[in-house]
Design a protein around this motif. Structure first.
Motif, short mmCIF file in Angstrom:
data_model
loop_
_atom_site.label_atom_id
_atom_site.label_comp_id
_atom_site.label_asym_id
_atom_site.label_seq_id
_atom_site.Cartn_x
_atom_site.Cartn_y
_atom_site.Cartn_z
N LEU A 1 -3.50 -1.41 -6.16
CA LEU A 1 -3.16 -1.58 -4.75
C LEU A 1 -3.70 -0.40 -3.94
O LEU A 1 -3.92 0.68 -4.49
CB LEU A 1 -1.65 -1.68 -4.59
CG LEU A 1 -1.01 -2.91 -5.25
CD1 LEU A 1 0.51 -2.79 -5.23
CD2 LEU A 1 -1.47 -4.18 -4.56
N PRO A 2 -3.90 -0.56 -2.63
CA PRO A 2 -4.41 0.53 -1.81
C PRO A 2 -3.52 1.77 -1.85
O PRO A 2 -2.30 1.68 -1.68
CB PRO A 2 -4.45 -0.06 -0.40
CG PRO A 2 -4.56 -1.53 -0.61
CD PRO A 2 -3.74 -1.79 -1.85
N ALA B 1 0.84 -1.19 0.00
CA ALA B 1 0.00 0.00 0.00
C ALA B 1 0.88 1.24 0.00
O ALA B 1 2.06 1.20 0.35
CB ALA B 1 -0.91 0.01 1.22
N LEU B 2 0.25 2.35 -0.37
CA LEU B 2 0.93 3.65 -0.44
C LEU B 2 0.07 4.71 0.22
O LEU B 2 -1.16 4.72 0.03
CB LEU B 2 1.15 4.03 -1.91
CG LEU B 2 1.75 5.40 -2.20
CD1 LEU B 2 3.21 5.46 -1.74
CD2 LEU B 2 1.63 5.73 -3.68
N VAL C 1 -9.84 -1.08 3.57
CA VAL C 1 -9.38 -1.37 2.21
C VAL C 1 -8.07 -2.15 2.25
O VAL C 1 -7.90 -3.13 1.52
CB VAL C 1 -9.22 -0.05 1.40
CG1 VAL C 1 -8.46 -0.28 0.10
CG2 VAL C 1 -10.58 0.56 1.12
N LEU C 2 -7.15 -1.75 3.12
CA LEU C 2 -5.87 -2.43 3.24
C LEU C 2 -6.06 -3.89 3.67
O LEU C 2 -5.49 -4.81 3.07
CB LEU C 2 -4.96 -1.70 4.22
CG LEU C 2 -3.60 -2.33 4.50
CD1 LEU C 2 -2.75 -2.38 3.23
CD2 LEU C 2 -2.89 -1.57 5.62
N GLU C 3 -6.83 -4.09 4.71
CA GLU C 3 -7.02 -5.44 5.23
C GLU C 3 -7.75 -6.32 4.22
O GLU C 3 -7.42 -7.50 4.08
CB GLU C 3 -7.70 -5.39 6.59
CG GLU C 3 -6.72 -4.84 7.63
CD GLU C 3 -7.35 -4.40 8.94
OE1 GLU C 3 -8.53 -4.68 9.18
OE2 GLU C 3 -6.60 -3.78 9.73
N LYS C 4 -8.70 -5.77 3.49
CA LYS C 4 -9.39 -6.55 2.45
C LYS C 4 -8.42 -6.93 1.34
O LYS C 4 -8.45 -8.05 0.83
CB LYS C 4 -10.54 -5.73 1.88
CG LYS C 4 -11.34 -6.45 0.84
CD LYS C 4 -12.48 -5.59 0.32
CE LYS C 4 -13.21 -6.30 -0.80
NZ LYS C 4 -14.22 -5.44 -1.42
N SER C 5 -7.52 -6.02 0.98
CA SER C 5 -6.60 -6.29 -0.14
C SER C 5 -5.48 -7.27 0.24
O SER C 5 -4.92 -7.91 -0.63
CB SER C 5 -5.98 -4.99 -0.65
OG SER C 5 -4.96 -4.55 0.22
#
Length: 187
Positions: free
Chosen positions: A109-110, A79-80, A179-183
């Protein structure tokens, strides 16, 4: 555990920069700070004071830097995050920033942007067709970049999560972490 890259520089807004670092670490993730060089960046504090037409700026803390932009291999990150402040004004012209940011957008990516942070993907043509929040005076800039501007605290457009500024950090952080955890959840 996800690895998130925090893209910043001198004059980045202190809360925009430090809050995500601490929130990621609190969530068990790794936050890696990158800037033009490995020298600690000098953050600033933006505030809204009566009698001022614009925000005020005062010196803030320093934030240690883990890697220079040129040292970043974006393949190493999940992520960024691009904090606001004045740093996005000048880091958006760095060729390594273009390489890094384009990597995350191209792969879905997030990406989290805060306040003036959307100036970076906007300058790279990456907001065309997207919906974003930003510091409200940037509305026209976001529209000229081809984005739909939304004046809300936690705008989610697929893997991109944006907000207007540091007062929005709690709802932005909840949305970004989801969003991060889902990705990063693998079946």
């Amino acid at each position: 555990m996800a690895r998130a890259l925090i893209l910043t520089g001198d004059a980045a807004e202190e809360l925009d920069s430090m809050y995500p670092v601490f929130r990621l670490r609190e969530g068990g993730h790794e936050a890696v700070v990158t800037a033009p060089t490995t020298r600690a960046v000098k953050l600033v504090v933006h505030d809204f004071e009566p009698g001022w037409d614009a925000y005020t700026e005062k010196p803030g803390h320093v934030l240690p830097v883990d890697l220079a932009f040129a040292e970043v291999d974006p393949e190493d990150y999940d992520a960024l995050i691009i904090p606001g402040g004045r740093a996005p004004e000048y880091i958006r012209t760095d060729p390594d920033v273009a390489r890094i940011v384009t990597h995350f957008f191209d792969r879905g990516l997030p990406v989290g942007t805060i306040c003036h942070g959307p100036q970076v993907p906007a300058a790279l043509g990456l907001l065309r067709g997207r919906t974003t929040a930003a510091f409200p005076p940037l509305k026209r800039d976001m529209e000229l970049a081809g984005a739909t501007f939304v004046d809300e605290p936690d705008v989610v457009d697929g893997p991109m999560v944006s907000c207007r500024g540091w007062p929005d950090l709690p709802p932005w952080s909840r949305a970004f972490m989801q969003v991060l955890e889902k990705s990063t959840t693998h079946p």
